[in-house]
Enzyme design. Structure first.
Site, PDB file in Angstrom:
ATOM      1  N   GLU A 130     -32.741 -18.606 -10.725  1.00 44.73           N
ATOM      2  CA  GLU A 130     -33.092 -18.913 -12.111  1.00 44.73           C
ATOM      3  C   GLU A 130     -31.895 -18.549 -12.975  1.00 44.73           C
ATOM      4  O   GLU A 130     -31.290 -17.479 -12.794  1.00 44.73           O
ATOM      5  CB  GLU A 130     -34.315 -18.088 -12.549  1.00 44.73           C
ATOM      6  CG  GLU A 130     -35.589 -18.456 -11.823  1.00 44.73           C
ATOM      7  CD  GLU A 130     -36.003 -19.915 -12.042  1.00 44.73           C
ATOM      8  OE1 GLU A 130     -35.740 -20.460 -13.134  1.00 44.73           O
ATOM      9  OE2 GLU A 130     -36.584 -20.491 -11.100  1.00 44.73           O
ATOM     10  N   ASP A 168     -19.152 -12.203 -19.187  1.00 46.93           N
ATOM     11  CA  ASP A 168     -18.237 -13.032 -19.988  1.00 46.93           C
ATOM     12  C   ASP A 168     -18.333 -12.725 -21.484  1.00 46.93           C
ATOM     13  O   ASP A 168     -19.390 -12.367 -21.983  1.00 46.93           O
ATOM     14  CB  ASP A 168     -18.561 -14.515 -19.743  1.00 46.93           C
ATOM     15  CG  ASP A 168     -17.474 -15.427 -20.290  1.00 46.93           C
ATOM     16  OD1 ASP A 168     -16.311 -14.985 -20.389  1.00 46.93           O
ATOM     17  OD2 ASP A 168     -17.792 -16.579 -20.625  1.00 46.93           O
ATOM     18  N   GLY A 169     -17.220 -12.904 -22.180  1.00 53.43           N
ATOM     19  CA  GLY A 169     -17.211 -12.781 -23.637  1.00 53.43           C
ATOM     20  C   GLY A 169     -16.365 -11.626 -24.158  1.00 53.43           C
ATOM     21  O   GLY A 169     -16.356 -11.356 -25.358  1.00 53.43           O
ATOM     22  N   ASN A 170     -15.640 -10.969 -23.272  1.00 52.00           N
ATOM     23  CA  ASN A 170     -14.806  -9.830 -23.697  1.00 52.00           C
ATOM     24  C   ASN A 170     -13.748 -10.230 -24.716  1.00 52.00           C
ATOM     25  O   ASN A 170     -13.505  -9.534 -25.702  1.00 52.00           O
ATOM     26  CB  ASN A 170     -14.072  -9.216 -22.493  1.00 52.00           C
ATOM     27  CG  ASN A 170     -15.024  -8.649 -21.466  1.00 52.00           C
ATOM     28  OD1 ASN A 170     -16.209  -8.504 -21.728  1.00 52.00           O
ATOM     29  ND2 ASN A 170     -14.503  -8.327 -20.288  1.00 52.00           N
ATOM     30  N   ARG A 184      -7.180  -8.666 -26.712  1.00 51.80           N
ATOM     31  CA  ARG A 184      -8.163  -8.991 -25.668  1.00 51.80           C
ATOM     32  C   ARG A 184      -8.396  -7.813 -24.732  1.00 51.80           C
ATOM     33  O   ARG A 184      -9.495  -7.617 -24.211  1.00 51.80           O
ATOM     34  CB  ARG A 184      -7.704 -10.221 -24.872  1.00 51.80           C
ATOM     35  CG  ARG A 184      -7.702 -11.511 -25.679  1.00 51.80           C
ATOM     36  CD  ARG A 184      -7.221 -12.695 -24.838  1.00 51.80           C
ATOM     37  NE  ARG A 184      -8.076 -12.944 -23.682  1.00 51.80           N
ATOM     38  CZ  ARG A 184      -9.191 -13.674 -23.732  1.00 51.80           C
ATOM     39  NH1 ARG A 184      -9.578 -14.249 -24.845  1.00 51.80           N
ATOM     40  NH2 ARG A 184      -9.920 -13.848 -22.638  1.00 51.80           N
ATOM     41  N   ASN A 214      -8.980 -16.853 -12.779  1.00 52.73           N
ATOM     42  CA  ASN A 214      -8.526 -15.972 -13.858  1.00 52.73           C
ATOM     43  C   ASN A 214      -7.047 -15.584 -13.758  1.00 52.73           C
ATOM     44  O   ASN A 214      -6.479 -15.049 -14.717  1.00 52.73           O
ATOM     45  CB  ASN A 214      -9.406 -14.710 -13.957  1.00 52.73           C
ATOM     46  CG  ASN A 214     -10.792 -14.983 -14.527  1.00 52.73           C
ATOM     47  OD1 ASN A 214     -11.775 -14.343 -14.155  1.00 52.73           O
ATOM     48  ND2 ASN A 214     -10.907 -15.943 -15.451  1.00 52.73           N
ATOM     49  N   ARG A 263     -13.636 -12.861 -26.789  1.00 47.69           N
ATOM     50  CA  ARG A 263     -14.187 -13.232 -28.098  1.00 47.69           C
ATOM     51  C   ARG A 263     -14.691 -11.999 -28.850  1.00 47.69           C
ATOM     52  O   ARG A 263     -14.583 -11.905 -30.069  1.00 47.69           O
ATOM     53  CB  ARG A 263     -15.324 -14.258 -27.924  1.00 47.69           C
ATOM     54  CG  ARG A 263     -14.791 -15.676 -27.770  1.00 47.69           C
ATOM     55  CD  ARG A 263     -15.838 -16.604 -27.198  1.00 47.69           C
ATOM     56  NE  ARG A 263     -15.987 -16.382 -25.757  1.00 47.69           N
ATOM     57  CZ  ARG A 263     -16.938 -16.943 -25.020  1.00 47.69           C
ATOM     58  NH1 ARG A 263     -17.841 -17.726 -25.582  1.00 47.69           N
ATOM     59  NH2 ARG A 263     -16.989 -16.708 -23.723  1.00 47.69           N
ATOM     60  N   ARG A 303     -25.919 -15.307 -17.649  1.00 48.67           N
ATOM     61  CA  ARG A 303     -24.608 -15.495 -18.249  1.00 48.67           C
ATOM     62  C   ARG A 303     -24.683 -15.246 -19.750  1.00 48.67           C
ATOM     63  O   ARG A 303     -25.243 -16.050 -20.493  1.00 48.67           O
ATOM     64  CB  ARG A 303     -24.027 -16.886 -18.017  1.00 48.67           C
ATOM     65  CG  ARG A 303     -22.633 -16.971 -18.682  1.00 48.67           C
ATOM     66  CD  ARG A 303     -21.803 -18.118 -18.236  1.00 48.67           C
ATOM     67  NE  ARG A 303     -20.417 -17.908 -18.663  1.00 48.67           N
ATOM     68  CZ  ARG A 303     -19.370 -18.507 -18.146  1.00 48.67           C
ATOM     69  NH1 ARG A 303     -19.536 -19.356 -17.164  1.00 48.67           N
ATOM     70  NH2 ARG A 303     -18.156 -18.255 -18.592  1.00 48.67           N
ATOM     71  N   ARG A 361      -4.448 -16.691 -16.491  1.00 45.16           N
ATOM     72  CA  ARG A 361      -4.283 -16.031 -17.798  1.00 45.16           C
ATOM     73  C   ARG A 361      -2.895 -15.406 -17.906  1.00 45.16           C
ATOM     74  O   ARG A 361      -2.221 -15.200 -16.895  1.00 45.16           O
ATOM     75  CB  ARG A 361      -5.359 -14.961 -17.954  1.00 45.16           C
ATOM     76  CG  ARG A 361      -6.743 -15.615 -17.940  1.00 45.16           C
ATOM     77  CD  ARG A 361      -7.819 -14.616 -18.239  1.00 45.16           C
ATOM     78  NE  ARG A 361      -9.105 -15.299 -18.268  1.00 45.16           N
ATOM     79  CZ  ARG A 361     -10.183 -14.850 -18.869  1.00 45.16           C
ATOM     80  NH1 ARG A 361     -10.140 -13.697 -19.500  1.00 45.16           N
ATOM     81  NH2 ARG A 361     -11.305 -15.539 -18.849  1.00 45.16           N
TER      82      ARG A 361
HETATM   83  C1  IPE Z   1     -16.068 -16.380 -15.605  1.00 48.11           C
HETATM   84  O1  IPE Z   1     -15.633 -16.331 -16.923  1.00 48.11           O
HETATM   85  C2  IPE Z   1     -15.405 -15.300 -14.794  1.00 48.11           C
HETATM   86  C3  IPE Z   1     -15.751 -13.944 -15.139  1.00 48.11           C
HETATM   87  C4  IPE Z   1     -16.578 -13.568 -16.064  1.00 48.11           C
HETATM   88  C5  IPE Z   1     -15.119 -12.955 -14.332  1.00 48.11           C
HETATM   89  P1  IPE Z   1     -14.443 -17.255 -17.440  1.00 48.11           P
HETATM   90  O2  IPE Z   1     -14.228 -16.883 -18.850  1.00 48.11           O
HETATM   91  O3  IPE Z   1     -13.285 -17.137 -16.531  1.00 48.11           O
HETATM   92  O4  IPE Z   1     -15.057 -18.696 -17.297  1.00 48.11           O
HETATM   93  P2  IPE Z   1     -14.745 -20.032 -18.115  1.00 48.11           P
HETATM   94  O5  IPE Z   1     -13.258 -20.177 -18.168  1.00 48.11           O
HETATM   95  O6  IPE Z   1     -15.334 -19.838 -19.476  1.00 48.11           O
HETATM   96  O7  IPE Z   1     -15.440 -21.106 -17.364  1.00 48.11           O
HETATM   97  C1  IPE Z   2     -14.735 -12.081 -19.168  1.00 50.59           C
HETATM   98  O1  IPE Z   2     -14.411 -12.182 -20.514  1.00 50.59           O
HETATM   99  C2  IPE Z   2     -13.758 -11.221 -18.403  1.00 50.59           C
HETATM  100  C3  IPE Z   2     -12.972 -11.934 -17.402  1.00 50.59           C
HETATM  101  C4  IPE Z   2     -13.013 -13.215 -17.171  1.00 50.59           C
HETATM  102  C5  IPE Z   2     -12.068 -11.151 -16.615  1.00 50.59           C
HETATM  103  P1  IPE Z   2     -13.347 -13.232 -21.048  1.00 50.59           P
HETATM  104  O2  IPE Z   2     -12.003 -12.612 -21.031  1.00 50.59           O
HETATM  105  O3  IPE Z   2     -13.467 -14.507 -20.304  1.00 50.59           O
HETATM  106  O4  IPE Z   2     -13.846 -13.395 -22.530  1.00 50.59           O
HETATM  107  P2  IPE Z   2     -13.847 -14.740 -23.364  1.00 50.59           P
HETATM  108  O5  IPE Z   2     -14.648 -15.736 -22.593  1.00 50.59           O
HETATM  109  O6  IPE Z   2     -12.423 -15.142 -23.535  1.00 50.59           O
HETATM  110  O7  IPE Z   2     -14.503 -14.357 -24.641  1.00 50.59           O
HETATM  111 MG    MG Z   3     -14.608 -16.148 -20.633  1.00 50.10          MG
END
Ligand code: IPE
Ligand code: IPE
Ligand code: MG
Length: 247
Positions: free
Chosen positions: A214, A27-29, A40, A75, A31, A195, A78
């Protein structure tokens, strides 16, 4: 040579006590991209390359099972453009992994494949078949259109059908019966779930399997995640006292 002591605090890492099964919520791509004023999609591209590096690093450290959360059942909410971009990255990953396989890594895609495009479904089958031909050093589960709740629903539906068909008694439905029907049947439960991105939740990842995992939450955004971060997470895991309900 790579060493684990590059970050701020000292990391005490025991290479002989690496978790058998690690789950990672990548997660965090988004941001990461936003911070750089990029779309994004650039974050997802960068995250995909981190993913390839970390697969290699996990294998290197002796992890036997790695489960990565790539796309959740939620997802799809989106914007279409973002979903399409992720699916295209997936296509490139699948064809690249087929052409240049990571030695000893057996790929299994977990989740509901039904809604995926036909060409992606075909690529997945090809890669899964090809990657199981040589000796397996590490199993890589890629969670794609994965949701822990949906996984349990699918298991329960199969059990209900067996009861209806007269092949199963209601009293025979136990934890083992469900464990045998989830996507990771026959695999050990994850010891550690990581995470990154600074969120403190599991977002529907490995609900059944993660009952005693854990959890390690980290501030780093996924595209910035390195082998040092992986080692830090494992070192944190090694400090935990796993009791599984005992004393
Ligand atoms: C969880 O991340 C799913 C993946 C990393 C594939 P999300 O970005 O979808 O989760 P939330 O919306 O922050 O809970
Ligand atoms: C995780 O990164 C990738 C997927 C959920 C596919 P995000 O796209 O959720 O990145 P943030 O949470 O918006 O930063
Ligand atoms: Mg995310």
């Amino acid at each position: 040579m790579w060493h684990p002591f590059k970050r701020r605090e000292e990391v005490v890492f025991d290479p002989t006590n690496v978790p058998t099964h690690i789950g990672i919520i990548m997660d965090g791509n988004g941001r990461w991209a936003k911070k750089r004023g990029l779309p994004r999609s650039a974050g997802h591209r960068s995250g995909a390359s981190t993913f390839k590096n970390i697969v290699h690093d996990c294998k290197d450290l002796g992890v036997k099972y790695l489960t990565v959360y790539a796309f959740s059942t939620e997802n799809w909410k989106r914007p279409q453009e973002e979903v399409d971009g992720i699916m295209n990255l997936l296509r490139s990953y699948l064809s690249d992994a087929f052409a240049n396989p990571e030695d000893g890594v057996r790929v299994i895609v977990i989740g509901d494949r039904e809604p995926l495009a036909d060409d992606i479904k075909e690529q997945i089958i090809k890669l899964e078949q090809e990657s199981q031909k040589s000796e397996t050093v590490m199993v890589l589960n890629i969670a794609l259109n994965y949701g822990g709740r949906l996984e349990i629903v699918h298991a329960v539906r199969q059990l209900a059908q067996r009861v209806k068909d007269g092949d199963l008694q209601v009293c025979e439905i136990d934890e083992a019966a469900i464990s045998n029907l989830i996507y990771t049947a026959n695999q050990p439960d994850p010891d550690l779930i990581i995470r990154p991105s600074g969120e403190y939740r599991t977002s529907n990842f490995l609900l059944w399997q993660g009952a005693y995992s854990e959890l390690v939450f980290m501030d780093v955004l996924w595209p910035d995640f390195t082998k040092d971060d992986l080692v830090r997470a494992i070192a944190e895991y090694q400090k935990r006292n796993r009791r599984f309900g005992g004393v």
